[in-house]
Design a protein around this motif. Structure first.
Motif, PDB file in Angstrom:
ATOM      1  N   THR A   1       0.958  -1.384   0.143  1.00 50.58           N
ATOM      2  CA  THR A   1       0.335   0.440  -0.392  1.00 50.58           C
ATOM      3  C   THR A   1       1.100   1.501  -0.203  1.00 50.58           C
ATOM      4  OG1 THR A   1      -0.179   0.203   2.318  1.00 50.58           O
ATOM      5  CG2 THR A   1      -1.489  -1.033   1.361  1.00 50.58           C
ATOM      6  N   GLY A   2       1.889   1.308   0.258  1.00 54.99           N
ATOM      7  CA  GLY A   2       3.229   2.159   0.744  1.00 54.99           C
ATOM      8  C   GLY A   2       2.603   3.295   1.771  1.00 54.99           C
ATOM      9  N   LEU A   3       1.964   2.341   2.523  1.00 56.59           N
ATOM     10  CA  LEU A   3       1.511   3.598   4.082  1.00 56.59           C
ATOM     11  C   LEU A   3       2.765   2.702   5.436  1.00 56.59           C
ATOM     12  CD1 LEU A   3      -2.525   2.699   3.774  1.00 56.59           C
ATOM     13  CD2 LEU A   3      -0.608   5.040   3.101  1.00 56.59           C
ATOM     14  N   PRO A   4       1.995   3.697   6.110  1.00 62.80           N
ATOM     15  CA  PRO A   4       3.141   3.063   7.548  1.00 62.80           C
ATOM     16  C   PRO A   4       2.893   1.367   8.113  1.00 62.80           C
ATOM     17  CG  PRO A   4       2.534   5.073   7.344  1.00 62.80           C
ATOM     18  CD  PRO A   4       2.037   5.451   6.212  1.00 62.80           C
ATOM     19  N   PHE A   5       1.677   1.126   7.795  1.00 61.07           N
ATOM     20  CA  PHE A   5       1.793   0.104   8.331  1.00 61.07           C
ATOM     21  C   PHE A   5       1.843  -0.930   7.800  1.00 61.07           C
ATOM     22  CE2 PHE A   5      -0.939  -4.243   6.976  1.00 61.07           C
ATOM     23  CZ  PHE A   5      -1.584  -4.551   8.470  1.00 61.07           C
ATOM     24  N   ASP A   6       2.649  -1.335   6.244  1.00 54.40           N
ATOM     25  CA  ASP A   6       3.902  -2.152   5.647  1.00 54.40           C
ATOM     26  C   ASP A   6       4.710  -2.559   6.246  1.00 54.40           C
ATOM     27  OD1 ASP A   6       1.230  -2.068   3.372  1.00 54.40           O
ATOM     28  OD2 ASP A   6       2.951  -0.950   2.687  1.00 54.40           O
ATOM     29  N   ARG A   7       5.523  -1.169   6.718  1.00 52.79           N
ATOM     30  CA  ARG A   7       6.415  -1.489   7.638  1.00 52.79           C
ATOM     31  C   ARG A   7       6.346  -2.189   8.739  1.00 52.79           C
ATOM     32  NH1 ARG A   7       8.685   1.708  11.145  1.00 52.79           N
ATOM     33  NH2 ARG A   7       7.168   3.846  10.887  1.00 52.79           N
ATOM     34  N   LEU A   8       5.441  -0.936   9.836  1.00 50.48           N
ATOM     35  CA  LEU A   8       4.675  -1.342  10.837  1.00 50.48           C
ATOM     36  C   LEU A   8       4.120  -2.923  11.158  1.00 50.48           C
ATOM     37  CD1 LEU A   8       2.705   1.304  11.828  1.00 50.48           C
ATOM     38  CD2 LEU A   8       5.065   0.795  12.776  1.00 50.48           C
ATOM     39  N   ASN A   9       3.769  -3.119  10.055  1.00 52.53           N
ATOM     40  CA  ASN A   9       3.185  -5.527   9.495  1.00 52.53           C
ATOM     41  C   ASN A   9       4.297  -5.812  10.057  1.00 52.53           C
ATOM     42  OD1 ASN A   9       1.381  -6.461   9.639  1.00 52.53           O
ATOM     43  ND2 ASN A   9       1.791  -7.035   7.789  1.00 52.53           N
ATOM     44  N   ARG A  10       5.293  -5.333   9.180  1.00 53.81           N
ATOM     45  CA  ARG A  10       6.553  -6.306   9.063  1.00 53.81           C
ATOM     46  C   ARG A  10       7.382  -6.469  10.194  1.00 53.81           C
ATOM     47  NH1 ARG A  10       8.558  -4.107   4.471  1.00 53.81           N
ATOM     48  NH2 ARG A  10      10.096  -2.510   6.298  1.00 53.81           N
ATOM     49  N   LEU A  11       8.020  -4.995  10.734  1.00 53.17           N
ATOM     50  CA  LEU A  11       8.417  -4.940  11.935  1.00 53.17           C
ATOM     51  C   LEU A  11       8.079  -5.588  13.266  1.00 53.17           C
ATOM     52  CD1 LEU A  11      10.686  -2.038  10.560  1.00 53.17           C
ATOM     53  CD2 LEU A  11      11.184  -4.188  10.570  1.00 53.17           C
ATOM     54  N   ILE A  12       6.941  -5.028  13.522  1.00 47.46           N
ATOM     55  CA  ILE A  12       6.476  -5.430  14.407  1.00 47.46           C
ATOM     56  C   ILE A  12       4.355  -5.806  14.378  1.00 47.46           C
ATOM     57  CG2 ILE A  12       5.141  -4.027  16.578  1.00 47.46           C
ATOM     58  CD1 ILE A  12       5.971  -1.829  15.955  1.00 47.46           C
ATOM     59  N   TYR A  13       3.591  -5.874  14.150  1.00 44.30           N
ATOM     60  CA  TYR A  13       2.402  -7.054  14.068  1.00 44.30           C
ATOM     61  C   TYR A  13       2.771  -8.210  13.962  1.00 44.30           C
ATOM     62  CZ  TYR A  13       0.378  -2.039  13.594  1.00 44.30           C
ATOM     63  OH  TYR A  13       0.212  -0.418  13.621  1.00 44.30           O
ATOM     64  N   SER A  14       3.567  -8.830  12.125  1.00 42.58           N
ATOM     65  CA  SER A  14       3.191  -9.992  12.535  1.00 42.58           C
ATOM     66  C   SER A  14       4.378 -10.513  13.660  1.00 42.58           C
ATOM     67  CB  SER A  14       3.963 -10.429  11.193  1.00 42.58           C
ATOM     68  OG  SER A  14       3.242  -9.878   9.663  1.00 42.58           O
ATOM     69  N   PRO A  15       5.946 -10.380  13.292  1.00 41.59           N
ATOM     70  CA  PRO A  15       6.409 -10.853  14.842  1.00 41.59           C
ATOM     71  C   PRO A  15       5.876 -11.363  15.653  1.00 41.59           C
ATOM     72  CG  PRO A  15       7.712  -9.039  13.947  1.00 41.59           C
ATOM     73  CD  PRO A  15       6.177  -9.225  13.200  1.00 41.59           C
ATOM     74  N   LEU A  16       4.745 -10.547  16.861  1.00 39.79           N
ATOM     75  CA  LEU A  16       4.218 -10.023  17.314  1.00 39.79           C
ATOM     76  C   LEU A  16       3.533 -11.450  17.469  1.00 39.79           C
ATOM     77  CD1 LEU A  16       3.890  -9.516  20.906  1.00 39.79           C
ATOM     78  CD2 LEU A  16       1.677  -7.507  19.731  1.00 39.79           C
ATOM     79  N   CYS A  17       2.393 -11.835  16.656  1.00 40.70           N
ATOM     80  CA  CYS A  17       2.073 -12.689  16.579  1.00 40.70           C
ATOM     81  C   CYS A  17       2.528 -13.655  16.507  1.00 40.70           C
ATOM     82  CB  CYS A  17       0.479 -12.734  14.935  1.00 40.70           C
ATOM     83  SG  CYS A  17      -0.564 -11.010  14.523  1.00 40.70           S
ATOM     84  N   LEU A  18       3.930 -14.419  15.549  1.00 41.64           N
ATOM     85  CA  LEU A  18       4.000 -15.502  15.477  1.00 41.64           C
ATOM     86  C   LEU A  18       4.710 -15.479  17.833  1.00 41.64           C
ATOM     87  CD1 LEU A  18       6.207 -14.733  11.740  1.00 41.64           C
ATOM     88  CD2 LEU A  18       4.310 -16.253  13.012  1.00 41.64           C
ATOM     89  N   ALA A  19       5.292 -14.414  17.556  1.00 39.77           N
ATOM     90  CA  ALA A  19       5.512 -14.720  18.645  1.00 39.77           C
ATOM     91  C   ALA A  19       4.673 -15.318  19.844  1.00 39.77           C
ATOM     92  CB  ALA A  19       6.510 -13.927  19.304  1.00 39.77           C
ATOM     93  N   LEU A  20       3.191 -14.705  20.194  1.00 45.17           N
ATOM     94  CA  LEU A  20       2.490 -15.227  20.855  1.00 45.17           C
ATOM     95  C   LEU A  20       1.497 -16.390  20.092  1.00 45.17           C
ATOM     96  CD1 LEU A  20       0.560 -11.980  20.871  1.00 45.17           C
ATOM     97  CD2 LEU A  20       1.013 -12.711  22.345  1.00 45.17           C
ATOM     98  N   ALA A  21       1.837 -17.008  18.980  1.00 39.50           N
ATOM     99  CA  ALA A  21       1.475 -18.471  19.348  1.00 39.50           C
ATOM    100  C   ALA A  21       2.702 -19.627  18.943  1.00 39.50           C
ATOM    101  CB  ALA A  21       1.930 -18.535  16.994  1.00 39.50           C
ATOM    102  N   GLY A  22       4.343 -18.804  19.776  1.00 36.16           N
ATOM    103  CA  GLY A  22       5.339 -20.186  19.459  1.00 36.16           C
ATOM    104  C   GLY A  22       4.868 -20.392  20.863  1.00 36.16           C
ATOM    105  N   LEU A  23       4.928 -18.705  21.574  1.00 32.77           N
ATOM    106  CA  LEU A  23       4.230 -19.460  23.163  1.00 32.77           C
ATOM    107  C   LEU A  23       2.962 -20.148  23.452  1.00 32.77           C
ATOM    108  CD1 LEU A  23       6.009 -15.463  24.797  1.00 32.77           C
ATOM    109  CD2 LEU A  23       6.822 -17.370  24.805  1.00 32.77           C
ATOM    110  N   THR A  24       2.524 -19.315  22.860  1.00 34.68           N
ATOM    111  CA  THR A  24       0.901 -20.454  23.177  1.00 34.68           C
ATOM    112  C   THR A  24       1.194 -21.981  22.415  1.00 34.68           C
ATOM    113  OG1 THR A  24      -0.174 -18.665  22.564  1.00 34.68           O
ATOM    114  CG2 THR A  24      -1.121 -20.484  22.937  1.00 34.68           C
ATOM    115  N   LEU A  25       1.972 -22.146  22.120  1.00 36.71           N
ATOM    116  CA  LEU A  25       2.220 -23.952  21.460  1.00 36.71           C
ATOM    117  C   LEU A  25       3.403 -24.325  22.271  1.00 36.71           C
ATOM    118  CD1 LEU A  25       2.132 -23.424  17.958  1.00 36.71           C
ATOM    119  CD2 LEU A  25       0.328 -24.987  19.099  1.00 36.71           C
TER     120      LEU A  25
END
Length: 138
Positions: free
Chosen positions: A109-133
């Protein structure tokens, strides 16, 4: 492993509170509704965040997941549905984390979301999934 359930639960409750704040009109971490939408939704077409109801629904889901995980170490053996819910929470966050890396390659999209998703949102989701498992299997 109980501490992992609590850690994930606290993060989920923090995220739930953030969604409630957005539902009430708080624009942090943006400067205005359009900036906030560009950072957390990835769209400024409408110029504002999704409806309050949607923010509250996400907050309810996050809160429910947090409560389920907090109860699991105490009631898990007697309530097998709680374990299933724990795996469902992990699956949702794993899927969100993976899609956060796959979909942007198709829809930048060219919006800040692209960068924030790659650096914060997706890694946080993966960390939450891993810690829960890890907690579920520990």
């Amino acid at each position: 492993m109980e501490s992992l359930f609590w850690l994930v639960g606290l993060v989920l409750m923090g995220l739930a509170l953030l969604h409630v704040a957005w539902g009430l009109g708080v624009v942090w971490p943006g400067r205005n509704p359009q900036d906030l939408a560009g950072k957390v939704v990835g769209s400024t077409e409408v110029g504002r965040m999704p409806l309050s109801f949607a923010c509250f629904a996400v907050a309810a889901g996050l809160s429910g997941a947090a409560v389920s995980l907090a109860l699991l170490p105490h009631l898990g053996d007697g309530w097998p549905l709680l374990r299933v819910m724990g795996f469902a929470v992990a699956a949702v966050f794993l899927l969100r984390g993976l899609l956060g890396y796959i979909l942007p390659r198709l829809t930048r999209t060219g919006l800040p979301f692209d960068r924030l998703n790659r650096l914060i949102y997706s890694p946080l989701c993966l960390a939450l999934a891993g810690l829960t498992l890890l907690a579920l299997w520990g």
